[in-house]
Design a protein around this motif. Structure first.
Motif, PDB file in Angstrom:
ATOM      1  N   GLY A  42       0.645  -1.320   0.652  1.00 58.96           N
ATOM      2  CA  GLY A  42       0.149  -0.503   0.201  1.00 58.96           C
ATOM      3  C   GLY A  42       1.136   1.575  -0.269  1.00 58.96           C
ATOM      4  O   GLY A  42       1.107   1.247  -0.392  1.00 58.96           O
ATOM      5  N   SER A  43       0.456   2.543   1.231  1.00 60.37           N
ATOM      6  CA  SER A  43       1.452   3.538   0.584  1.00 60.37           C
ATOM      7  C   SER A  43       2.177   3.103   2.811  1.00 60.37           C
ATOM      8  O   SER A  43       2.956   4.380   2.284  1.00 60.37           O
ATOM      9  CB  SER A  43       0.534   4.701   1.905  1.00 60.37           C
ATOM     10  N   PHE A  44       2.755   2.253   2.617  1.00 59.85           N
ATOM     11  CA  PHE A  44       3.871   1.948   3.757  1.00 59.85           C
ATOM     12  C   PHE A  44       3.501   2.109   4.401  1.00 59.85           C
ATOM     13  O   PHE A  44       4.658   3.347   5.223  1.00 59.85           O
ATOM     14  CB  PHE A  44       5.789   2.313   2.725  1.00 59.85           C
ATOM     15  N   ASP A  45       3.006   2.024   5.075  1.00 60.82           N
ATOM     16  CA  ASP A  45       2.333   3.101   6.765  1.00 60.82           C
ATOM     17  C   ASP A  45       1.260   2.036   7.150  1.00 60.82           C
ATOM     18  O   ASP A  45       1.052   0.642   6.645  1.00 60.82           O
ATOM     19  CB  ASP A  45       1.485   4.851   6.314  1.00 60.82           C
ATOM     20  N   VAL A  46       1.127   2.472   8.224  1.00 61.85           N
ATOM     21  CA  VAL A  46       0.607   1.693   9.476  1.00 61.85           C
ATOM     22  C   VAL A  46       0.096   2.354  11.033  1.00 61.85           C
ATOM     23  O   VAL A  46       0.336   3.369  11.151  1.00 61.85           O
ATOM     24  CB  VAL A  46       1.085   0.130   9.610  1.00 61.85           C
ATOM     25  N   ASP A  47      -1.289   1.334  11.185  1.00 59.98           N
ATOM     26  CA  ASP A  47      -1.278   2.152  12.924  1.00 59.98           C
ATOM     27  C   ASP A  47      -1.037   1.489  14.149  1.00 59.98           C
ATOM     28  O   ASP A  47      -0.451   0.227  13.750  1.00 59.98           O
ATOM     29  CB  ASP A  47      -3.087   2.296  12.974  1.00 59.98           C
ATOM     30  N   ASP A  49      -0.099   1.071  18.706  1.00 61.20           N
ATOM     31  CA  ASP A  49      -0.496   1.440  20.194  1.00 61.20           C
ATOM     32  C   ASP A  49       0.316   0.613  20.664  1.00 61.20           C
ATOM     33  O   ASP A  49       0.431  -0.496  20.655  1.00 61.20           O
ATOM     34  CB  ASP A  49      -2.120   1.753  20.427  1.00 61.20           C
ATOM     35  N   VAL A  50       1.096   1.275  21.945  1.00 64.14           N
ATOM     36  CA  VAL A  50       1.235   0.851  23.199  1.00 64.14           C
ATOM     37  C   VAL A  50       0.914   0.961  24.427  1.00 64.14           C
ATOM     38  O   VAL A  50       0.693   2.570  24.292  1.00 64.14           O
ATOM     39  CB  VAL A  50       3.351   1.241  23.172  1.00 64.14           C
ATOM     40  N   MET A  51       0.814  -0.339  23.892  1.00 68.00           N
ATOM     41  CA  MET A  51      -0.051  -0.206  25.802  1.00 68.00           C
ATOM     42  C   MET A  51       0.858  -0.880  26.903  1.00 68.00           C
ATOM     43  O   MET A  51       1.642  -1.681  27.225  1.00 68.00           O
ATOM     44  CB  MET A  51      -1.503  -0.550  25.887  1.00 68.00           C
ATOM     45  N   GLY A  52       0.289  -0.170  28.496  1.00 71.81           N
ATOM     46  CA  GLY A  52       1.352   0.188  29.574  1.00 71.81           C
ATOM     47  C   GLY A  52       0.730  -1.768  30.069  1.00 71.81           C
ATOM     48  O   GLY A  52      -0.363  -1.655  29.813  1.00 71.81           O
ATOM     49  N   PRO A  53       0.500  -1.583  31.098  1.00 66.27           N
ATOM     50  CA  PRO A  53       0.205  -3.528  31.652  1.00 66.27           C
ATOM     51  C   PRO A  53      -1.085  -2.677  33.111  1.00 66.27           C
ATOM     52  O   PRO A  53      -1.850  -3.853  32.525  1.00 66.27           O
ATOM     53  CB  PRO A  53       0.932  -3.231  33.075  1.00 66.27           C
ATOM     54  N   LYS A  54      -1.499  -1.756  32.988  1.00 61.27           N
ATOM     55  CA  LYS A  54      -2.815  -1.605  33.256  1.00 61.27           C
ATOM     56  C   LYS A  54      -3.252  -0.434  32.581  1.00 61.27           C
ATOM     57  O   LYS A  54      -4.977  -0.556  32.892  1.00 61.27           O
ATOM     58  CB  LYS A  54      -2.832  -0.465  34.232  1.00 61.27           C
ATOM     59  N   GLY A  55      -3.077  -1.100  31.026  1.00 61.47           N
ATOM     60  CA  GLY A  55      -4.031  -1.080  29.855  1.00 61.47           C
ATOM     61  C   GLY A  55      -3.793   0.418  29.227  1.00 61.47           C
ATOM     62  O   GLY A  55      -4.753   1.089  28.962  1.00 61.47           O
ATOM     63  N   GLU A  57      -2.548   4.178  27.700  1.00 62.49           N
ATOM     64  CA  GLU A  57      -1.211   4.333  26.195  1.00 62.49           C
ATOM     65  C   GLU A  57      -0.286   4.604  26.815  1.00 62.49           C
ATOM     66  O   GLU A  57      -0.170   5.681  27.436  1.00 62.49           O
ATOM     67  CB  GLU A  57      -3.001   4.768  25.367  1.00 62.49           C
ATOM     68  N   ILE A  58       0.764   4.606  25.997  1.00 64.65           N
ATOM     69  CA  ILE A  58       1.777   4.780  26.184  1.00 64.65           C
ATOM     70  C   ILE A  58       2.199   5.550  24.858  1.00 64.65           C
ATOM     71  O   ILE A  58       2.899   6.504  24.651  1.00 64.65           O
ATOM     72  CB  ILE A  58       2.842   4.242  26.780  1.00 64.65           C
ATOM     73  N   LEU A  59       2.233   4.868  23.760  1.00 59.98           N
ATOM     74  CA  LEU A  59       2.407   5.559  22.593  1.00 59.98           C
ATOM     75  C   LEU A  59       1.131   5.036  21.356  1.00 59.98           C
ATOM     76  O   LEU A  59       0.730   4.473  21.606  1.00 59.98           O
ATOM     77  CB  LEU A  59       3.542   5.595  21.609  1.00 59.98           C
ATOM     78  N   SER A  60       0.942   6.439  20.568  1.00 56.55           N
ATOM     79  CA  SER A  60      -0.231   5.809  19.458  1.00 56.55           C
ATOM     80  C   SER A  60      -0.027   6.520  18.120  1.00 56.55           C
ATOM     81  O   SER A  60      -0.038   8.187  18.405  1.00 56.55           O
ATOM     82  CB  SER A  60      -1.817   5.992  20.029  1.00 56.55           C
ATOM     83  N   SER A  61      -0.393   5.898  17.214  1.00 58.22           N
ATOM     84  CA  SER A  61      -0.378   7.111  16.072  1.00 58.22           C
ATOM     85  C   SER A  61      -1.112   5.987  15.147  1.00 58.22           C
ATOM     86  O   SER A  61      -1.114   4.827  14.903  1.00 58.22           O
ATOM     87  CB  SER A  61       0.481   7.543  15.857  1.00 58.22           C
ATOM     88  N   THR A  62      -1.705   6.890  13.639  1.00 57.89           N
ATOM     89  CA  THR A  62      -1.818   6.441  12.940  1.00 57.89           C
ATOM     90  C   THR A  62      -1.208   6.772  11.113  1.00 57.89           C
ATOM     91  O   THR A  62      -1.103   7.733  11.213  1.00 57.89           O
ATOM     92  CB  THR A  62      -3.835   6.877  12.468  1.00 57.89           C
ATOM     93  N   LYS A  63      -1.630   5.405   9.930  1.00 60.84           N
ATOM     94  CA  LYS A  63      -0.432   5.526   9.332  1.00 60.84           C
ATOM     95  C   LYS A  63       0.931   6.246   9.222  1.00 60.84           C
ATOM     96  O   LYS A  63       1.275   7.386   8.307  1.00 60.84           O
ATOM     97  CB  LYS A  63      -1.198   6.836   8.652  1.00 60.84           C
ATOM     98  N   PHE A  81       3.052  -4.338  22.827  1.00 60.75           N
ATOM     99  CA  PHE A  81       2.870  -3.356  20.922  1.00 60.75           C
ATOM    100  C   PHE A  81       2.241  -4.011  19.849  1.00 60.75           C
ATOM    101  O   PHE A  81       2.366  -4.877  19.402  1.00 60.75           O
ATOM    102  CB  PHE A  81       4.292  -3.439  20.210  1.00 60.75           C
ATOM    103  N   CYS A  82       1.181  -3.350  19.348  1.00 58.12           N
ATOM    104  CA  CYS A  82       0.049  -3.852  18.414  1.00 58.12           C
ATOM    105  C   CYS A  82       0.651  -2.633  17.128  1.00 58.12           C
ATOM    106  O   CYS A  82       0.329  -1.323  17.367  1.00 58.12           O
ATOM    107  CB  CYS A  82      -1.559  -3.635  18.784  1.00 58.12           C
ATOM    108  N   PHE A  83      -0.041  -3.575  16.076  1.00 57.13           N
ATOM    109  CA  PHE A  83       0.422  -3.056  14.615  1.00 57.13           C
ATOM    110  C   PHE A  83      -1.419  -3.183  14.616  1.00 57.13           C
ATOM    111  O   PHE A  83      -1.957  -4.121  14.234  1.00 57.13           O
ATOM    112  CB  PHE A  83       1.293  -3.414  13.768  1.00 57.13           C
ATOM    113  N   SER A  84      -2.101  -2.132  13.376  1.00 55.81           N
ATOM    114  CA  SER A  84      -3.588  -2.697  12.641  1.00 55.81           C
ATOM    115  C   SER A  84      -3.279  -1.882  11.518  1.00 55.81           C
ATOM    116  O   SER A  84      -2.466  -1.128  10.759  1.00 55.81           O
ATOM    117  CB  SER A  84      -4.276  -1.445  14.182  1.00 55.81           C
TER     118      SER A  84
END
Length: 201
Positions: A42-47, A49-55, A57-63, A81-84
């Motif tokens: 695609g456009s070489f992009d991905v969403d 997010d990084v979540m801590g143990p207690k849920g 949010e530490i880092l998050s961004s789209t595209k 460390f999740c990719f979408s």
């Protein structure tokens, strides 16, 4: 959604897929490094997010095409460390990523290797850095002297121009005064002789 031990990986994401990877921080404040780059699709992009143990949010961004982050773990425990790839309908993405924690000394990741190389390079180039710093300071001093002499030159040039203007106008005034005095003297002498002639008659 699969659960993996975090390390250097290349992962192929299907359209609409969300994949998470996990690493455990043993203590709060532990340094964690997170790097990723979309290699194809695609456009070489991905969403992501990084979540801590207690849920939390530490880092998050789209595209995003790539990212390189270092952060301190807010709490001990498992970080996700999740990719979408949900924004893609048909396109799969290939992602290279690396997740490391401070306590993971056995993992020889590109990030860790790169940091080690940087430290070695810093030791090797320290004398060169010091030399460059001294050279930079010397050049800064030369620039200051150049600016000082340029200022002096401009001031002296203005003084010379002012002196030249004064000399010109003083000379012009002196010449005009001489002409006026000459005309006045001629007028006085002419008047004197005319009065003397009339008296004799």
């Amino acid at each position: 959604m699969a659960k993996f031990a975090a390390t250097t990986l290349t992962y192929k994401m299907e359209p609409h897929e969300r994949a998470c990877f996990y690493v455990t921080a043993k203590s709060a404040g532990e340094k964690m490094a997170f790097y990723f780059a979309v290699q194809s699709g695609g456009s070489f992009d991905v969403d992501y997010d990084v979540m801590g143990p207690k849920g939390n949010e530490i880092l998050s961004s789209t595209k995003e095409r790539q990212g390189d982050f270092v952060f301190s773990a807010p709490d001990p425990g498992e970080h996700s460390f999740c990719f979408s790839n949900k924004m893609s309908t048909f396109t799969e993405k290939v992602i290279d990523f690396d997740i490391t924690a401070e306590h993971e000394q056995g993992i020889s990741s590109p990030v860790a290797q790169e940091l080690a190389k940087k430290e070695e390079i810093k030791k090797d180039i320290k004398p060169l850095e010091e030399c460059i710093t001294r050279l930079s300071d010397t050049l800064g001093g030369v620039q200051k002297h150049q600016k000082y002499f340029r200022t002096r030159e401009n001031r002296n040039f203005d003084t010379v121009k002012s002196t030249q203007n004064r000399i010109f106008w003083f000379g012009t005034l002196e010449a005009f005064s001489l002409v006026v005095m000459g005309v006045f003297q001629v007028f006085i002498i002419q008047t004197f002789f005319m009065k003397s002639g009339k008296a004799r008659v």
